[in-house]
Every structure is written in C-alpha cells, then in structure tokens.
Scaffold this motif. Structure first.
Motif, PDB file in Angstrom:
ATOM      1  N   MET A   1      -8.667 -67.490  -6.852  1.00 21.77           N
ATOM      2  CA  MET A   1      -8.043 -68.507  -6.954  1.00 21.77           C
ATOM      3  C   MET A   1      -6.903 -68.730  -6.015  1.00 21.77           C
ATOM      4  SD  MET A   1      -7.192 -69.779 -10.839  1.00 21.77           S
ATOM      5  CE  MET A   1      -7.298 -67.996 -11.793  1.00 21.77           C
ATOM      6  N   ASN A   2      -6.577 -69.836  -5.322  1.00 18.48           N
ATOM      7  CA  ASN A   2      -5.805 -70.031  -4.272  1.00 18.48           C
ATOM      8  C   ASN A   2      -4.550 -71.073  -4.560  1.00 18.48           C
ATOM      9  OD1 ASN A   2      -5.988 -72.508  -2.573  1.00 18.48           O
ATOM     10  ND2 ASN A   2      -8.064 -71.659  -2.436  1.00 18.48           N
ATOM     11  N   PHE A   3      -3.463 -70.532  -3.655  1.00 14.94           N
ATOM     12  CA  PHE A   3      -2.235 -71.452  -4.159  1.00 14.94           C
ATOM     13  C   PHE A   3      -2.534 -72.785  -3.837  1.00 14.94           C
ATOM     14  CE2 PHE A   3       1.824 -72.984  -1.830  1.00 14.94           C
ATOM     15  CZ  PHE A   3       2.528 -73.054  -2.997  1.00 14.94           C
ATOM     16  N   LYS A   4      -3.111 -73.233  -2.628  1.00 17.54           N
ATOM     17  CA  LYS A   4      -3.089 -74.490  -2.394  1.00 17.54           C
ATOM     18  C   LYS A   4      -3.926 -75.465  -3.424  1.00 17.54           C
ATOM     19  CE  LYS A   4      -1.912 -75.276   2.502  1.00 17.54           C
ATOM     20  NZ  LYS A   4      -2.449 -74.457   3.438  1.00 17.54           N
ATOM     21  N   GLU A  76      -2.147 -62.895 -11.463  1.00 18.55           N
ATOM     22  CA  GLU A  76      -2.739 -62.292 -10.331  1.00 18.55           C
ATOM     23  C   GLU A  76      -2.079 -62.682  -9.138  1.00 18.55           C
ATOM     24  OE1 GLU A  76      -6.220 -64.740  -8.583  1.00 18.55           O
ATOM     25  OE2 GLU A  76      -6.306 -65.196 -10.641  1.00 18.55           O
ATOM     26  N   CYS A  77      -2.095 -61.892  -8.326  1.00 19.55           N
ATOM     27  CA  CYS A  77      -1.315 -62.294  -6.904  1.00 19.55           C
ATOM     28  C   CYS A  77      -2.235 -62.883  -6.147  1.00 19.55           C
ATOM     29  CB  CYS A  77      -1.207 -60.791  -6.150  1.00 19.55           C
ATOM     30  SG  CYS A  77      -0.586 -60.905  -4.704  1.00 19.55           S
ATOM     31  N   LEU A  78      -1.875 -64.195  -5.646  1.00 22.38           N
ATOM     32  CA  LEU A  78      -2.886 -65.358  -4.952  1.00 22.38           C
ATOM     33  C   LEU A  78      -2.679 -64.924  -3.430  1.00 22.38           C
ATOM     34  CD1 LEU A  78      -1.276 -68.352  -6.876  1.00 22.38           C
ATOM     35  CD2 LEU A  78      -3.509 -67.207  -7.234  1.00 22.38           C
ATOM     36  N   ASP A  79      -1.663 -64.811  -2.919  1.00 26.11           N
ATOM     37  CA  ASP A  79      -1.612 -64.426  -1.559  1.00 26.11           C
ATOM     38  C   ASP A  79      -0.354 -63.574  -1.056  1.00 26.11           C
ATOM     39  OD1 ASP A  79       0.815 -66.228  -1.267  1.00 26.11           O
ATOM     40  OD2 ASP A  79      -0.963 -67.768  -0.917  1.00 26.11           O
TER      41      ASP A  79
END
Ligand code: TMP
Ligand code: ASP
Length: 243
Positions: A1-4, A76-79
């Motif tokens: 998964m990503n932040f944006k 989780e850590c996203l970035d």
C-alpha cells in the motif's frame, strides 16, 4: 500500500508528527517530521532526515514488540516518513518508564544523575501542553476523568514493564543502555487498550554501554553534538545482529 492512494486529510499536527485520516475509517497514517522540540517547545530545531530515522526505528521496534506479544497500533511502514496504524483514541497519559535516574526525576527529587534505580519506576504524566505535562497519580487520573477503571491503569503499568523488559534486553545485546522512555496508549472501540504513538530516540534515552555517550534527544536538549549522527547510530545498532 502507498501513502498517496490511502491518505485523505490531515486530522492533527503535533510537535513531532502529523496524523492523517485514510480511505479506511479504522486506519490512520502518521507522518514523522524533521522538527525537534524540547522543554515543551521552548527550544526548537530541525534536522533533515530525523523524521525518516524515527519512522524506521519506530517501525522496527513496534514489529519487535508485536513479535513478543505486545499489541500495538502499528500496521506497516508505507515509505520513508509514513506509517499506517490502527485508529485509536489516545489516552492522555504519558507513561514514563525509568531504569536509571536522570532528566526530570533527578531534577525534581535530587537523585544522583546516572544512578541505577533499585526497581523499574513507572510514572504517569498528564498529556497537556498548557499545564506542561505534570506528573499525576492514579487518583488524579480518576478525578481528571481519564478513566474510572483501576484495571485500565494497572494494565498500562503491566504493559509498560513488559515493554521495558523486551526493549532493555534487545538494546543491551546491541551495547545500548535503555535509560528511560515514554509510551502512549490508545483505546479501540471495544475498550481494549493497545500501544500507540512512537518509540524512537525522541521518546527514549539511550546511553552507549561502554562510554555512556548519549544517543537520543538529549543531544539536542543539551547541545551535545549532531542529532542525526546519534539517531543513525541507534538505527545501526537496532539493525545489527537482526535475525
Ligand atoms: P523526563 O526525564 O524529561 O521526564 O523524560 C523521561 C523520558 O520521557 C525520556 O526518555 C524522554 C521522554 N519524554 C518524551 O518522550 N516526551 C516528553 O515530553 C518528555 C518530557 C519526556
Ligand atoms: N517533547 C517535549 C517538547 O517538545 C519535551 C521534550 O521531549 O523534552 O517540548
């Protein structure tokens, strides 16, 4: 998964982090800032890359605690600067755990700086910047309406001691003494309490086992050198001897 793809809107901005809502109402995103504050923001600074270091350190330590049976809000850590977390209602108590006397404990009670305490000390501070986060007792927690439930307060203390035991062993194997640290907990909708916020050199004190060199936010508080170099050293030690 990503932040944006996940992020919706900013809910809150604190001294060290911003909190965002996400497309999932049960999840939030925490962004770690490069800002540094001390003494209730009377001293301010900024260190490029500090947020990323705290993001990585918090992620690794929450994973370690989860592996050892401690429930945390971490997903989780996203970035580099963002973690995805379960949404909780933060309990306005800063739970401070101390193995060694220093900081406000030494100042308030005149206990020799660096003295190993005879037992692990757990303290509660009222999370309220206007009041300067005063130390409080269980009874104050009830009078303030934080909780009427003694079991909740006992749970915070028990979890804090378990977390201390896990982290202390982990760090001493990496030649770092865990002097003290601050935890925050949150409540889920079902009333259960889990560990929240962050665990980083902003919220802990680490001293090198051999030299007692400070490798945490005291470097900034007391102008002892380069904050980033100190935090990088903590990360390096965490990553060493990893299974
Ligand atoms: P203290 O000695 O200043 O009371 O700090 C105890 C521990 O709590 C230390 O590891 C730093 C951490 N801490 C925070 O994370 N946030 C705070 O606002 C304060 C005062 C301390
Ligand atoms: N976190 C507090 C502040 O921002 C105090 C500290 O960590 O020294 O001022």
């Amino acid at each position: 998964m990503n932040f944006k793809d996940l992020v919706k809107e900013q809910l809150y901005e604190g001294k060290g982090k911003k909190i965002f809502s996400t497309t999932n109402p049960d999840l939030i995103i925490a962004e770690f800032k490069d800002d540094l504050t001390a003494f209730n923001a009377q001293k301010k600074g900024n260190e490029d890359g500090k947020g990323a270091l705290n993001c990585q350190i918090t992620s690794l330590l929450f994973e370690l605690l989860e592996k050892n049976g401690i429930q945390t809000h971490f997903k989780e850590c996203l970035d580099s600067n963002h973690i995805l977390c379960q949404k909780v209602e933060i309990i306005p108590i800063e739970v401070v755990v101390r193995n060694v006397a220093t900081g406000s404990l030494s100042k308030r009670l005149g206990i020799q700086d660096g003295l190993e305490l005879p037992f692990v000390l757990v303290e509660f501070y009222y999370k309220n910047d206007t009041l300067n986060d005063p130390i409080i007792t269980d009874e104050h927690c009830k009078i303030l309406g934080i909780t009427q439930n003694q079991d909740d307060l006992e749970f915070l203390k028990t979890q804090a001691r378990k977390i201390n035991s896990i982290l202390k062993d982990f760090f001493i194997a990496r030649k770092l003494r865990l002097i003290d640290f601050k935890l925050e907990f949150g409540k889920l909708n079902d009333g259960s309490i889990i560990l929240a916020d962050e665990i980083s050199p902003d919220s802990c004190r680490f001293w090198d086992k051999d030299s007692d060199q400070k490798l945490d936010k005291d470097v900034f508080r007391q102008d002892l050198g380069n904050v980033k170099v100190a935090y990088e050293e903590v990360l390096k030690r965490i990553l060493s001897q990893q299974n």
